[in-house]
Design an enzyme around this catalytic site. Structure first.
Site, short mmCIF file in Angstrom:
data_model
loop_
_atom_site.label_atom_id
_atom_site.label_comp_id
_atom_site.label_asym_id
_atom_site.label_seq_id
_atom_site.Cartn_x
_atom_site.Cartn_y
_atom_site.Cartn_z
N LYS A 17 0.27 -1.24 0.00
CA LYS A 17 -0.02 -0.13 0.02
C LYS A 17 0.95 1.63 -0.38
O LYS A 17 1.08 2.10 -0.89
CB LYS A 17 -0.84 0.22 0.84
CG LYS A 17 -1.69 -0.95 1.77
CD LYS A 17 -3.15 -0.59 2.11
CE LYS A 17 -2.68 -0.87 4.04
NZ LYS A 17 -1.46 -2.21 4.27
N ARG A 92 -9.56 0.71 9.56
CA ARG A 92 -8.95 -0.31 9.53
C ARG A 92 -10.01 -1.66 10.64
O ARG A 92 -9.12 -2.46 11.27
CB ARG A 92 -7.26 -0.28 10.46
CG ARG A 92 -6.65 -0.76 9.59
CD ARG A 92 -5.25 -0.75 10.61
NE ARG A 92 -4.53 -1.65 9.96
CZ ARG A 92 -2.40 -0.83 10.00
NH1 ARG A 92 -2.92 0.56 8.65
NH2 ARG A 92 -1.83 -1.38 9.60
N ARG A 131 10.91 -6.35 4.99
CA ARG A 131 11.50 -5.40 5.05
C ARG A 131 11.98 -4.94 6.67
O ARG A 131 12.74 -3.94 6.55
CB ARG A 131 9.47 -4.65 4.93
CG ARG A 131 9.76 -3.05 5.49
CD ARG A 131 8.27 -2.64 5.26
NE ARG A 131 7.26 -3.13 6.32
CZ ARG A 131 6.05 -2.88 6.27
NH1 ARG A 131 5.72 -2.44 4.95
NH2 ARG A 131 5.47 -3.28 7.50
N ARG A 137 11.78 -1.63 11.65
CA ARG A 137 10.68 -1.09 12.38
C ARG A 137 10.63 -1.98 12.97
O ARG A 137 10.71 -3.22 12.38
CB ARG A 137 9.40 -1.25 10.62
CG ARG A 137 8.95 -0.01 10.35
CD ARG A 137 7.84 -0.15 9.50
NE ARG A 137 6.79 -0.70 10.19
CZ ARG A 137 5.20 -0.33 8.88
NH1 ARG A 137 5.34 0.23 7.87
NH2 ARG A 137 4.57 -0.62 9.53
N ARG A 148 0.10 -8.49 13.50
CA ARG A 148 -0.66 -7.62 12.66
C ARG A 148 -1.35 -8.82 11.86
O ARG A 148 -2.18 -8.11 11.28
CB ARG A 148 0.47 -7.20 12.15
CG ARG A 148 1.01 -6.25 13.00
CD ARG A 148 2.17 -5.38 12.88
NE ARG A 148 1.94 -4.87 11.13
CZ ARG A 148 3.42 -4.78 10.35
NH1 ARG A 148 4.59 -4.92 10.70
NH2 ARG A 148 2.36 -4.40 9.61
P1 AMP Z 1 0.88 -0.20 9.29
O1 AMP Z 1 2.20 0.75 8.59
O2 AMP Z 1 -0.24 1.03 7.92
O3 AMP Z 1 1.29 -1.09 8.72
O4 AMP Z 1 0.49 1.02 10.51
C1 AMP Z 1 1.56 0.35 11.39
C2 AMP Z 1 1.12 0.53 12.69
O5 AMP Z 1 0.65 1.42 12.81
C3 AMP Z 1 -0.55 -1.21 12.78
O6 AMP Z 1 0.14 -1.41 13.42
C4 AMP Z 1 -1.24 -0.13 14.02
O7 AMP Z 1 -0.40 -0.58 15.29
C5 AMP Z 1 -1.17 1.06 14.03
N1 AMP Z 1 -2.01 1.55 12.62
C6 AMP Z 1 -1.87 2.11 11.56
N2 AMP Z 1 -2.85 3.07 11.28
C7 AMP Z 1 -4.23 2.17 11.85
C8 AMP Z 1 -4.96 2.89 11.87
N3 AMP Z 1 -6.12 3.39 11.44
N4 AMP Z 1 -6.11 2.29 13.11
C9 AMP Z 1 -5.45 2.20 14.49
N5 AMP Z 1 -4.22 1.87 13.96
C10 AMP Z 1 -3.59 1.73 12.91
#
Ligand code: AMP
Length: 191
Positions: A17, A92, A131, A137, A148
């Site tokens: 994404k 999400r 990654r 990360r 996740r």
């Molecule tokens: P991402 O970079 O989108 O994979 O997000 C990394 C982490 O941030 C996720 O595993 C969640 O803990 C948190 N996170 C990101 N977007 C959201 C969201 N829309 N709602 C809740 N937690 C989020």
């Protein structure tokens, strides 16, 4: 927030994404609104919001809606989002999808495209491991990746149905090179 493309990118962690969103930013000159990036920035800043978000992120769980929805509402309200935007990593959960519906309705606009990046699970795990080595990360460790994925299945997969039921969802085969996937994304946006 009136004209332009308002694109929602859906898909599990590791589907690409962020990568595809960055290409769309360059292609269409509209901002990427990534809640993951927003939260990582808040964590790096070290304020109260970042501190409370970090605990959830490090466990691979969703950060509470009040933090995330407030951030998105603020970001969507900025002038650069008026000409369109790319949402990546939000909504999400079904409750976030309803919050987004309400925000857009209030602004008198809708999404123009809702794209689901489809990648099978084995490929996803391999990508996330890669990654982890590249970006370091803290939530790309084996345990957190697994969590996740579970969180995605339980909380985020129903969001796909929210948009599918409305008939605005396009599924995109996201296995292949970055360029190949970008071409499929482009085609979906044009059609
Ligand atoms: P991402 O970079 O989108 O994979 O997000 C990394 C982490 O941030 C996720 O595993 C969640 O803990 C948190 N996170 C990101 N977007 C959201 C969201 N829309 N709602 C809740 N937690 C989020």
């Amino acid at each position: 927030m009136s004209a332009g493309r308002r694109i929602l990118l859906l898909g599990p962690p590791g589907a690409g994404k962020g990568t595809q969103a960055a290409r769309l930013v360059a292609r269409y000159g509209i901002p990427q609104i990534s809640t993951g990036e927003m939260l990582r920035a808040a964590v790096a800043e070290g304020g109260e919001v970042g501190e409370s978000a970090r605990a959830y992120m490090d466990r691979g769980e969703l950060v509470p809606d009040e933090i995330v929805v407030r951030g998105v509402a603020e970001r969507l309200g900025r002038p650069d989002a008026r000409g369109g935007f790319i949402l990546d990593g939000f909504p999400r959960s079904p409750s976030q999808a309803r919050a987004l519906d309400a925000l857009l309705e209030k602004a008198g606009i809708g999404l123009t495209h809702c794209l689901l990046l489809v990648v099978d699970e084995g490929e996803l795990a391999a990508r996330l491991r890669k990654r982890a080595t590249r970006e370091g990360r803290s939530d790309d460790s084996e345990d957190v990746i697994r969590k996740r994925m579970v969180t995605y299945g339980e909380k985020t997969a129903p969001v796909v149905e929210h948009y599918r039921a409305r008939g605005i969802l396009t599924e995109i085969d996201a296995v292949g090179s970055e360029e190949q996937v970008a071409e499929r994304v482009e085609e979906a946006i044009r059609s």
